[in-house]
Design an enzyme around this catalytic site. Structure first.
Site, PDB file in Angstrom:
ATOM      1  N   LYS C  79       4.116  11.014   0.508  1.00  0.00           N
ATOM      2  CA  LYS C  79       3.876  10.113  -0.625  1.00  0.00           C
ATOM      3  C   LYS C  79       2.981  10.826  -1.637  1.00  0.00           C
ATOM      4  CE  LYS C  79       2.428   5.319  -1.653  1.00  0.00           C
ATOM      5  NZ  LYS C  79       1.895   4.056  -1.121  1.00  0.00           N
ATOM      6  N   SER C 159       4.371  -0.262  -2.422  1.00  0.00           N
ATOM      7  CA  SER C 159       4.380   0.875  -3.312  1.00  0.00           C
ATOM      8  C   SER C 159       5.017   2.124  -2.713  1.00  0.00           C
ATOM      9  CB  SER C 159       2.946   1.210  -3.722  1.00  0.00           C
ATOM     10  OG  SER C 159       2.197   1.679  -2.605  1.00  0.00           O
ATOM     11  N   SER C 183       1.937  -2.134   1.405  1.00  0.00           N
ATOM     12  CA  SER C 183       2.733  -1.062   0.809  1.00  0.00           C
ATOM     13  C   SER C 183       3.468  -0.159   1.782  1.00  0.00           C
ATOM     14  CB  SER C 183       1.861  -0.205  -0.109  1.00  0.00           C
ATOM     15  OG  SER C 183       1.668  -0.863  -1.338  1.00  0.00           O
TER      16      SER C 183
END
Ligand SMILES: [Mg+2]
Ligand SMILES: [Zn+2]
Lengths: 498, 100, 493
Positions: C79, C159, C183
């Site tokens: 990420k 997210s 998330s």
């Protein structure tokens, strides 16, 4: 009570002063990073990723910084908060990479304490006074901006960022520039005794934010201004003097004092409004979510307490009461870490050398340390090598003097040679003829000759003119070229003159 | 409670986010929507409740006072510190001239 | 050779160790999938050379008979919230575009140490603010899933939307995620994969771009529970550089996996039965109960009375922390600088931040600034932190009656891109089931349960006591073994 007053057109005004002193905590590494705190490094060389607020960086507190703040709190008899925590103070400025300063607002580590400033008639402090201390909290220092290196840019050096500071906040208890000056000096002395701050104001290790307001005596506090980052005792006093008079002028001309932040201009000795102050600050303090509460256990607290040295007030009292020093000497000797340090070393060395308790030689050593030795050093100027000013050499001189082997004048002369050459004091006394003659034979011979040559005066003395005794002493000393032991001379003269 | 356009402008200025009129116009109702919604927290009587300080109860560790003990938290890496700076000269960061 | 990209973490690791295939072959296969999936926009930066480099190192180790590590030969997606040494890290924001960290986050460093390699930096919601991956400066991430009979683009959740898409679309066998208020779990649920947020403090936050410090936790996103256990074990661990890092050993979660739940009580919180929740979600919840009962657990009703206040409290606490955490993006030391002609320092800040932050980030910074500002602090922030205490106490009380909690992960399946345009509040409600565990710092995971009537995946959430990741993983495994979920998206990209 301070009698310091500003004489205005409408009468007398009283000044109310509170100080926020930022003292750099003595530590090797920064408060939240491993970067060095050393002064004077090349720009941005003592900056960690944490100090530069790179993305994802996190603070971990330095135990020593916490410990020093706690010890400082103990030294001012303050409440120590075993549970405290760090808050963020949010604002934007180029010297503050994170966009917030990690500080303490809601739960400071040290609560209320106090500090004694001593009576100083000459300075206008008629009696001892206790100044209240509101709190001490630990926080990060900011970086440094340089404005004159480039036509359109300011340069930013982050070396100072994240160095631990103690913010020591007084109550608005001071009423004159002299009191404020005495407060800063005393605070500095305590910090240096404790070892929590080196007190080096030129290097910025101690800076004061000076809060000043004026009022008619007995009335409510007026609106205060805060003059930031004042870095000497003299400037603190100047700021107060200037601000107090400025505020009186404003008020007497029908104006009002703005609560504002001001800057001190060293060159002109005046203060002015900070221009960079754009909007009223709203610091949005909240607990730093990167950190947990600081919880101090009993072991930590007792180590802090046990590691505290004897503090200035206690030491001064002991010098007076136990060592029998005059209040003046006691105050002078305890004012600074260096002074009492040198004194105590010399006192111990001298007492050992002479074989008497410290109490019995303390006055002699104090006089030597406060006036004789500094006088010699001053007179020599550059010729003196401070490396030769060992306590061993000085104790040796003081011991010879105590035994009557040398006079006060000879002690000075010997010390001069010691400072210039590092030679041994006893050897100097021996080889340079700097010893008193205590040999009764030689002195008796001299006295006999003087008495024989001054029969008339002998008669007058015996007839009751006691003052002539001094004449005989003087003549004898002169005949002995000043080297006779005065005690022996006195005794022999008394014997012979009957 | 709701925020006015002026208040939003003030918050934006505190947060150093430049906003033109159009941006303010659309932001005001959005913020009010959210603020009205969080308002419901006021229903809860929390007078006897301590605000949370640490989600997993643990005491803060304090580190030893050692310089540059771990290179990741150490000083002495000016190149790395300045590597991404939009303006860096002579070992400094550069910002528009500040007048104090 | 069968398609290596169908393999998960365990299968790859064990296959490489056994010599069934080389780490290089694995890396090449995934690199190829990444390169072919540009349409999904899951990666901000692909780093095929990094993946190959790590793979070659593993193959060399194997040749020498050395230990390959618990993730040896497994290439993963990272990420873009994790700082990676020498590789651009942006948090999907324009304000960090071009930022190349000179340091490696603890979590990513741990993964490389365990033998993993990096396929690239994954797209995400900007600064991890969002539930649909529509706030990235680098464009929306598309879910590999489509509704039956529809071609409309769907959101991958957020997210960690790049992470969920990459794993679901077989661009990576696993990916890192971060979870502040759901998330990891929400995107895992809507893309039919598995993801776990560990106890707050298990994974170091050092080197992870901060959103809300008191909530942020990293965790793995993978195909199944076992892969999550392996990867979490590699990511977690005490880090003296993070003051909130848990100073306790990392359990051997993979070894400890056991789907027998005999003697365990699983709580069903009645407050999670909310109005507006899809019927299919409620059905999946019912099935979950059955599966856990079948695994030996006792199902009990519990109450978490402050549940409805968790989300609004979160939307005060998280923006407040974010408003301060994001103050460092000021155009001075890294990232974007917008210096209008004649601008002073403060003007530069305001211009830079206006140009650099996306709308959702600005919205949250403004909310956070407001709730911390003078006069409002107690009414908003202090009250929210008190509610947070109450939410945590609810769980504490529940642990008197049960060992684990079962709930839906999300109130609905994946929705179309733009589905909540202009209504941020409705979007926030996506995390209504995820946020309470975040506020309480508890471990929680999402495992796939079933497909809904539209053929879209739904997830079930298991919440455990602090430090009991093992219990959570075991219950996840029990569900996984019974759900028979093996759906994967049809390749259209
Ligand atoms: Mg101040
Ligand atoms: Zn301060």
């Amino acid at each position: 009570m301070s009698n310091y007053r500003i004489q205005g057109a409408t009468g007398e005004w009283e000044v109310v002063i509170g100080l926020e002193v930022h003292a750099q905590v003595t530590s090797n590494a920064k408060l939240f990073s491993g970067a060095s705190t050393e002064f004077g490094a090349e720009p941005n060389t003592q900056v960690s990723l944490i100090d530069a607020a790179m993305p994802g960086m996190l603070p971990v507190p330095n135990r020593e910084c916490i410990r020093q703040a706690v010890r400082t709190g103990m030294a001012i008899e303050a409440q120590i908060n075993a549970w405290s925590r760090f808050d963020r103070k949010n604002y934007f400025y180029a010297d503050l990479p994170q966009g917030y300063q990690i500080s303490q607002l809601y739960h400071p580590i040290v609560g209320e304490g106090q500090l004694l400033i001593e009576a100083d008639e000459k300075a206008g402090i008629p009696e001892d006074k206790i100044i209240g201390i509101e709190r001490i909290h630990v926080e990060q220092d900011a970086g440094k901006l340089m404005h004159d290196q480039h036509p359109t840019m300011s340069y930013v050096d982050l070396n100072r960022v994240g160095i631990a500071l103690m913010e020591i906040v007084s109550k608005p208890d001071m009423r004159s520039p002299a009191e404020a000056g005495a407060y800063v000096r005393k605070l500095r002395s305590i910090l240096r005794y404790v070892g929590s701050c080196d007190g080096n104001m030129e290097e910025g290790s101690m800076r004061a934010d000076v809060n000043v307001s004026v009022r008619k005596p007995g009335e409510e506090f007026g609106t205060r201004t805060e003059t930031k980052n004042v870095n000497s005792v003299r400037f603190v006093m100047q700021v107060i003097e200037y601000e107090a008079n400025r505020q009186v002028d404003v008020l007497e001309n029908g104006g009002t004092v703005d609560q504002e932040t001001r800057l001190f201009d060293v060159a002109s000795g005046t203060t002015r409004t900070m221009r960079s102050k754009e909007d009223a600050h709203d610091y949005r303090y909240f607990p730093d979510p990167d950190l947990l509460p600081v919880e101090l256990d009993d072991a930590f607290l007792s180590e802090c307490r046990e590691s505290l040295p004897e503090l200035p007030d206690a030491k001064r009292a002991r010098y007076e009461n136990e060592l029998g020093l005059t209040p003046y000497n006691a105050r002078e000797l305890t004012a600074e870490v260096e002074t009492f340090g040198r004194f105590e070393t010399l006192l111990s060395a001298t007492a050992t050398r002479i074989g008497k308790p410290e109490k019995q030689v303390a006055t002699q050593v104090a006089n030597w340390a406060l006036s004789v030795a500094p006088g010699v050093i001053k007179s020599l100027g550059d010729e003196a090598d401070p490396a030769h000013a060992s306590s061993g050499a000085q104790a040796s001189i003081l011991a010879m003097q105590d035994k009557g082997e040398i006079s006060g004048g000879q002690a000075k002369e010997i010390y001069e040679i010691v400072l210039k050459t590092g030679r041994d004091p006893e050897e100097i006394a021996d080889t340079e003829g700097l010893k008193q003659v205590s040999d009764t034979g030689a002195i008796e011979a001299a006295i006999d000759e003087i008495l024989a040559n001054n029969q008339d005066k002998v008669e007058q003395y015996k007839g009751g003119k006691d003052k002539l005794f001094g004449f005989f002493v003087g003549q004898t000393m002169k005949a002995m070229q000043g080297k006779a032991n005065p005690a022996v001379v006195n005794q022999l003269l008394k014997d012979k003159l009957g | 409670m709701s925020v006015t356009r002026e208040e939003v402008a003030k918050i934006a200025s505190l947060a150093r986010i430049q906003m033109d009129d159009a941006a303010l116009d659309s932001m005001v109702p959005e913020l009010n929507n959210i603020l009205n919604w969080v308002e419901q927290l006021g229903e809860v009587d929390t007078s006897a409740v301590e605000p949370m300080t640490a989600v997993i109860p643990q005491a803060m560790r304090l580190r030893d006072d050692v310089v540059d003990a771990d290179p990741l938290t150490a000083g002495g890496r000016r190149e790395d510190i300045l590597a991404n700076a939009p303006a860096a000269e002579h070992g400094f960061f550069g910002v528009p001239k500040v007048i104090e | 050779m069968s398609d290596l990209t169908n393999l998960g973490v365990k299968a790859i690791r064990d296959g490489v160790a056994a010599g069934d295939f080389t780490a290089r072959e694995v890396a090449e296969a995934f690199n190829a999938n990444v390169a072919a999936a540009k349409d999904l926009n899951a990666f901000i930066v692909a780093t095929p050379e990094k993946a190959l480099e790590a793979a070659d190192a593993i193959d060399a180790k194997r040749a020498k008979g050395e230990d390959l590590g618990t993730m040896g030969g497994v290439p993963i997606g990272m990420k873009d919230l994790f700082c990676t040494d020498g590789v651009q890290t942006t948090a999907a924001s324009h304000i960090l575009e071009g930022f190349v960290p000179q340091y490696e986050s603890t979590v990513s460093a741990n993964l490389w140490k365990a033998g993993a390699g990096m396929l690239g930096k994954l797209n995400m919601d900007q600064f991890a603010m969002g539930s649909s991956n529509e706030t990235s400066y680098f464009g929306n991430v598309l879910s590999p899933w489509k509704k039956d009979g529809s071609n409309a683009a769907l959101i991958p959740g957020g997210s960690s939307g790049g992470s969920s898409t990459a794993v679901a679309a077989r661009l990576a066998p696993a990916a890192t995620g971060t979870d502040t208020g759901g998330s990891i779990r929400q995107p895992a649920a809507v893309t039919g994969i598995t993801g776990i947020k560990p106890t707050y403090g298990r994974c170091s936050r050092w080197g992870v771009v901060a959103f809300a410090s008191s909530l942020d936790q990293a965790g793995p996103m993978a195909r199944d529970v076992t892969d999550c256990a392996i990867m979490l074990e590699a990511m977690a661990g005490f880090d003296p550089k993070d003051s909130t890092s848990l100073d306790m050993p990392v359990p051997e979660w993979e070894k400890g996996l056991n789907a027998d739940l005999t003697g365990k009580k699983v709580g069903i919180p009645r407050e999670y039965r909310m109005e507006g929740t899809d019927q299919a979600i409620l059905d999946s919840w019912e099935r979950g109960k059955e599966w856990l009962r079948d695994a030996g657990a006792e199902i009990v009703d519990i109450s978490l009375p402050h549940t409805k206040y968790a989300l609004p409290a979160y939307y005060i606490i998280a923006p407040a922390e974010a408003s301060s955490n994001l103050a460092r993006y000021d155009g001075v030391r890294y990232g974007l600088r917008d210096l209008p002609e004649g601008a002073g320092l403060q003007d530069m800040y305001a211009a830079t931040r206006a140009a650099g932050f996306g709308d959702e980030v600005k919205r949250r910074i403004l909310i956070g600034t407001y709730v911390l500002s003078a006069g409002f602090y107690d009414a908003y922030y202090t009250q929210a932190q008190k509610i947070r205490t109450l939410v945590a106490q609810d769980f504490e009380k529940a642990w008197g009656e049960c060992d684990l909690i079962l709930a839906p992960t999300t109130p609905n399946a994946a929705f179309p891109l733009g589905g909540f345009d202009g209504d941020p509040l409705a979007m926030y409600l996506n995390d209504v089931f995820a946020v309470p565990a975040s506020l309480a710092g508890l471990p929680a995971m999402s495992v796939p349960a079933m497909l809904n009537g539209d053929g879209l995946p739904l997830g079930l959430q298991i919440i455990g006591k602090a430090f009991d990741e093992q219990g959570v993983l075991n219950a996840g495994l029990a569900i996984e073994q019974r759900s028979g979920f093996d759906a994967k998206p049809e390749r259209w990209w």
